[in-house]
Design a protein around this motif. Structure first.
Motif, PDB file in Angstrom:
ATOM      1  N   LEU A 125       0.801  -1.225   0.000  1.00 32.35           N
ATOM      2  CA  LEU A 125       0.000   0.000   0.000  1.00 32.35           C
ATOM      3  C   LEU A 125       0.834   1.276   0.000  1.00 32.35           C
ATOM      4  O   LEU A 125       0.299   2.352  -0.247  1.00 32.35           O
ATOM      5  CB  LEU A 125      -0.920   0.004   1.228  1.00 32.35           C
ATOM      6  CG  LEU A 125      -2.251  -0.720   1.046  1.00 32.35           C
ATOM      7  CD1 LEU A 125      -3.023  -0.732   2.344  1.00 32.35           C
ATOM      8  CD2 LEU A 125      -3.080  -0.027  -0.031  1.00 32.35           C
ATOM      9  N   VAL A 126       2.146   1.148   0.282  1.00 32.92           N
ATOM     10  CA  VAL A 126       2.968   2.348   0.463  1.00 32.92           C
ATOM     11  C   VAL A 126       2.844   3.347  -0.684  1.00 32.92           C
ATOM     12  O   VAL A 126       2.587   4.524  -0.446  1.00 32.92           O
ATOM     13  CB  VAL A 126       4.434   1.963   0.752  1.00 32.92           C
ATOM     14  CG1 VAL A 126       5.355   3.152   0.590  1.00 32.92           C
ATOM     15  CG2 VAL A 126       4.549   1.399   2.152  1.00 32.92           C
ATOM     16  N   PRO A 127       2.995   2.906  -1.954  1.00 29.96           N
ATOM     17  CA  PRO A 127       2.937   3.898  -3.031  1.00 29.96           C
ATOM     18  C   PRO A 127       1.619   4.682  -3.050  1.00 29.96           C
ATOM     19  O   PRO A 127       1.571   5.816  -3.508  1.00 29.96           O
ATOM     20  CB  PRO A 127       3.054   3.043  -4.295  1.00 29.96           C
ATOM     21  CG  PRO A 127       3.650   1.777  -3.863  1.00 29.96           C
ATOM     22  CD  PRO A 127       3.219   1.559  -2.458  1.00 29.96           C
ATOM     23  N   ALA A 180       5.635   5.818 -13.631  1.00 32.00           N
ATOM     24  CA  ALA A 180       5.360   6.430 -12.322  1.00 32.00           C
ATOM     25  C   ALA A 180       3.879   6.282 -11.971  1.00 32.00           C
ATOM     26  O   ALA A 180       3.517   5.982 -10.824  1.00 32.00           O
ATOM     27  CB  ALA A 180       5.765   7.906 -12.336  1.00 32.00           C
ATOM     28  N   ASN A 181       3.034   6.470 -12.958  1.00 30.78           N
ATOM     29  CA  ASN A 181       1.598   6.319 -12.713  1.00 30.78           C
ATOM     30  C   ASN A 181       1.245   4.884 -12.340  1.00 30.78           C
ATOM     31  O   ASN A 181       0.436   4.646 -11.432  1.00 30.78           O
ATOM     32  CB  ASN A 181       0.811   6.753 -13.950  1.00 30.78           C
ATOM     33  CG  ASN A 181      -0.683   6.601 -13.749  1.00 30.78           C
ATOM     34  OD1 ASN A 181      -1.227   5.521 -13.927  1.00 30.78           O
ATOM     35  ND2 ASN A 181      -1.331   7.669 -13.314  1.00 30.78           N
ATOM     36  N   ILE A 182       1.872   3.925 -13.020  1.00 29.23           N
ATOM     37  CA  ILE A 182       1.615   2.517 -12.691  1.00 29.23           C
ATOM     38  C   ILE A 182       2.049   2.227 -11.259  1.00 29.23           C
ATOM     39  O   ILE A 182       1.309   1.626 -10.471  1.00 29.23           O
ATOM     40  CB  ILE A 182       2.359   1.591 -13.682  1.00 29.23           C
ATOM     41  CG1 ILE A 182       1.739   1.698 -15.062  1.00 29.23           C
ATOM     42  CG2 ILE A 182       2.331   0.149 -13.195  1.00 29.23           C
ATOM     43  CD1 ILE A 182       2.570   1.069 -16.150  1.00 29.23           C
ATOM     44  N   TRP A 183       3.227   2.697 -10.907  1.00 29.27           N
ATOM     45  CA  TRP A 183       3.758   2.465  -9.559  1.00 29.27           C
ATOM     46  C   TRP A 183       2.775   2.990  -8.521  1.00 29.27           C
ATOM     47  O   TRP A 183       2.521   2.362  -7.499  1.00 29.27           O
ATOM     48  CB  TRP A 183       5.112   3.179  -9.426  1.00 29.27           C
ATOM     49  CG  TRP A 183       5.767   2.992  -8.108  1.00 29.27           C
ATOM     50  CD1 TRP A 183       6.505   1.927  -7.708  1.00 29.27           C
ATOM     51  CD2 TRP A 183       5.734   3.894  -7.009  1.00 29.27           C
ATOM     52  NE1 TRP A 183       6.936   2.107  -6.427  1.00 29.27           N
ATOM     53  CE2 TRP A 183       6.475   3.307  -5.959  1.00 29.27           C
ATOM     54  CE3 TRP A 183       5.144   5.150  -6.777  1.00 29.27           C
ATOM     55  CZ2 TRP A 183       6.648   3.921  -4.725  1.00 29.27           C
ATOM     56  CZ3 TRP A 183       5.319   5.762  -5.553  1.00 29.27           C
ATOM     57  CH2 TRP A 183       6.056   5.146  -4.541  1.00 29.27           C
ATOM     58  N   ARG A 184       2.184   4.132  -8.810  1.00 30.00           N
ATOM     59  CA  ARG A 184       1.251   4.727  -7.860  1.00 30.00           C
ATOM     60  C   ARG A 184      -0.099   4.030  -7.859  1.00 30.00           C
ATOM     61  O   ARG A 184      -0.765   3.943  -6.829  1.00 30.00           O
ATOM     62  CB  ARG A 184       1.024   6.191  -8.228  1.00 30.00           C
ATOM     63  CG  ARG A 184       1.455   7.138  -7.173  1.00 30.00           C
ATOM     64  CD  ARG A 184       0.929   8.503  -7.449  1.00 30.00           C
ATOM     65  NE  ARG A 184      -0.320   8.734  -6.715  1.00 30.00           N
ATOM     66  CZ  ARG A 184      -0.419   8.736  -5.400  1.00 30.00           C
ATOM     67  NH1 ARG A 184       0.622   8.487  -4.662  1.00 30.00           N
ATOM     68  NH2 ARG A 184      -1.574   8.964  -4.813  1.00 30.00           N
ATOM     69  N   GLY A 185      -0.499   3.522  -9.012  1.00 29.33           N
ATOM     70  CA  GLY A 185      -1.868   3.021  -9.141  1.00 29.33           C
ATOM     71  C   GLY A 185      -2.031   1.546  -8.814  1.00 29.33           C
ATOM     72  O   GLY A 185      -3.137   1.097  -8.518  1.00 29.33           O
TER      73      GLY A 185
END
Lengths: 315, 356
Positions: A125-127, A180-185
């Motif tokens: 869940l961190v990202p 970056a978006n994938i990492w966050r999503g």
């Protein structure tokens, strides 16, 4: 006082007020009013205002007059606008597809019995928890033209000989913001699908095992179909969030290099707020609405098809 | 169809052993019920038979084949789960045909087998429905249909009736028994309900705390329980136990309780005068009489066909069941006369049956 009056009236049957007072629908209406007022005030009204503004030539400091479809006509011939549409669709499609695949894989992995399960689930869940701008700054360093840790590592490993210009080259920049978006999503997708997986009764897997299903067949015939409703919901949200993404792009590239990563949202902000052409910015933002409605419509009809979820009276 | 042999099977979860060497022979075509209170290991044993749990030690054979390391799908068994485990996104027909589909059978073969099973279970009208649209009893039948379609060597039932209401449970009990009489497939059925066990089984296996207490035909367990546990578990209302001392000195033997009541016996083990024992007598074997055990009536529960009396004898509670309608009210002092020929005698320390 009202009570006394009403008692006087009860002789000739219940009054309108009394009937209303006991009507569940009427009470429900009252309970919904505050929420409805908030939604109308802060959601529907600004939306309406935005759409209206797109039909005017408003600028910052000038109210503007109605100009019909002039803004849209102007955008129709604007190659940068079309580039931003292309970027947005590319960004949304690629990022959502990968987020779905990785999220589903992670969810299946996390649904197994393994040591330190709780800690691993929390770590995933961190990202999602880190503020977007903060993670964007971290990525900014990771993608830095001179100090990128990726470039540094690859050079040390002898894979490449000079730094990769992550945010300076068109395609590298697109790939970088998408990553970056994938990492966050991914955490959102993974945790939501995990919640969905946990609603599937273990005895269904046991029954399928006894029926002779292999691990792949259990996924194909049990897990996946049972997960489709939640996949539809989570992917709708994921697509909506990705399509309207602003923070990450703005913090990383501001739409550059040469508009290569401009999304409709960032372009709208740049034209509307930074350049002060509110009408044009509003038109770009309004142009996003059909895309979003289409995404919702697809998932809506996707969900409608599933007869097995519905009630008991459809033979 | 096949026989099943469970030999000295043990199961540990972590370091904790839940089954301590269970041996159960199951003949070809038999209907065997594993019964016991919750936590006795009966479901674990069934799941090991199905291949859903690993066997820690010992062997399980189906037919001639030891199946310890055989994959569940290769064991040729079918299981009916407590919650039915119907696939919610498949119709009744798809649920029933799923295993055949996985085996790659062609659609015509699947349809004919599904239809045949649907005819047996009267499910023809429901084949296009989803599990959601079915009642509890119908779901139960679909779960059985799914098992029948596979035409397995052994049927396994894991508490299949416990989610049904009382009336339906009785009806389904009959239906399952009829089905077995018709198909004659070896069946292992797990339940905690001793009435289900008594009514359905050819052979009952009573389990308790991970061991087998007794194996036998229903009436055998009822008439000659090996120990106090089986005696108390089989039969409803449960057998009464009165603690006392065995008296064998000439004349007819009897058990004397602490408060001086004399409980009659037909015979008793020789040379056991003064031995501490538990005297077991079933509620239906107590007669309303002028002499016998003196008791104070606490509760009277008429069911119509019979009347159940809860009475206090000293500090112990006894239950009696009469088919006649005696004028008894709470607070009455009555005499209960045990039938000596059907009284049971157990060692008070280890609970084992004492044989004359």
């Amino acid at each position: 006082m009202t009570t006394i009056q009403m008692q006087g009236q009860t002789h000739s049957g219940p009054s309108t007020w009394q009937r209303l007072r006991t009507s569940r629908n009427f009470i429900a209406l009252w309970f919904m009013l505050p929420a409805a007022a908030f939604l109308i005030l802060f959601l529907a009204y600004p939306l309406f205002l935005g759409v209206w503004m797109s039909f005017t030539d408003a600028r910052i400091g000038r109210a503007g007059i109605f100009v019909g479809l002039e803004n849209y006509e102007w955008l129709w011939g604007d190659s940068i606008f079309w580039l931003s549409v292309f970027n947005t669709i590319l960004y949304t499609t690629v990022a959502s597809a990968i987020k779905f695949a990785v999220g589903l894989y992670l969810a299946l992995l996390l649904n197994r019995h393994m040591p330190f399960k709780a800690i691993i689930r929390a770590a995933v869940l961190v990202p999602f928890i880190v503020p977007t701008v903060l993670s964007a700054i971290a990525f900014w360093w990771i993608y830095d033209a001179q100090f990128s840790i990726i470039s540094w590592s690859l050079i040390k490993l002898g894979v490449i000989h000079e730094n990769i210009n992550f945010l300076g080259d068109d395609n590298w920049a697109r790939a970088s913001v998408i990553f970056a978006n994938i990492w966050r999503g991914v955490p959102f997708v993974a945790i939501t699908l995990l919640a969905g997986l946990q609603t599937v009764s273990p005895s269904l897997y046991e029954a399928a095992t006894l029926d002779g299903a292999t691990a792949w067949q259990r996924f194909r015939y049990i897990t996946y179909p049972l997960l489709t409703p939640i996949i539809a919901v989570v992917m709708t949200f994921s697509v909506l969030f990705t399509f309207t993404d602003f923070q990450l792009i703005w913090a990383l590239t501001r739409g550059g290099p040469v508009n290569a990563t401009h999304l409709m949202a960032t372009l709208s902000y740049q034209r509307g707020i930074l350049s002060g052409r509110l009408g044009e910015g509003a038109a770009i933002a309004t142009a996003m609405i059909p895309f979003l409605l289409a995404a919702i419509a697809i998932s809506w009809f996707g969900m409608q098809r599933r007869k097995w979820q519905q009630g008991t009276d459809n033979d | 169809m096949a026989s099943v042999q469970i030999s000295d099977v043990r199961k540990s979860f972590g370091g904790f052993e839940v089954l301590h060497g269970v041996t159960v022979p199951i003949e070809d075509g038999a209907f065997v019920v594993l019964v016991g209170p919750s936590g006795c290991g009966k479901s674990t044993l069934l799941r090991m038979l199905a291949g859903l749990e690993r066997i820690t030690s010992g062997t399980i054979s189906i037919g001639e084949r030891v199946v310890n390391d055989v994959q569940p799908k290769e064991r040729d068994i079918a299981m009916v789960f407590q919650n039915y485990a119907l696939y919610p996104h498949m119709t009744v027909a798809q649920n029933m045909g799923f295993s055949l589909k996985l085996r790659g059978a062609d659609q015509n073969a699947i349809d004919s087998k599904v239809n045949r099973a649907a005819d047996i279970l009267d499910l023809r009208q429901l084949l296009d429905r989803f599990p959601r649209q079915l009642s509890g009893g119908q779901r139960q039948r679909v779960a059985m249909g799914r098992a029948i379609v596979r035409d397995p060597q052994v049927f396994l039932f894991d508490e299949p009736l416990s989610n049904l209401d009382a009336k339906l449970r009785v009806a389904m009990r009959t239906e399952i028994k009829e089905l077995h009489q018709r198909l004659k497939t070896t069946t292992v059925y797990v339940t905690h309900d001793q009435i289900e066990a008594m009514t359905m089984a050819d052979k009952i296996v009573v389990m308790h705390d991970g061991i087998v207490e007794q194996i036998g035909a229903p009436l055998e367990l009822y008439d000659r329980p090996d120990n106090k546990f089986v005696a108390g578990f089989i039969g409803s209302p449960a057998m009464n136990f009165l603690d006392g001392t065995l008296k064998v000195n000439g004349g007819a033997p009897y058990v004397e309780t602490a408060n001086g009541a004399k409980l009659p016996l037909v015979d008793a083990p020789a040379a056991s005068n003064g031995r501490p024992v538990s005297y077991g007598i079933r509620p239906e074997h107590l007669a309303f009489a002028d002499s016998g055990i003196e008791a104070e009536v606490a509760v009277v529960e008429p069911t119509g066909s019979e009347t159940q009396i809860v009475a206090r004898v000293g500090n112990q509670e006894m239950i009696a069941v009469f088919r006649e309608r005696h004028p008894i009210a709470p607070g009455d002092r009555i005499h209960l006369q045990p039938r000596p020929d059907v009284a049971h005698l157990f060692d008070r320390d280890n609970g084992q049956r004492l044989r004359a």
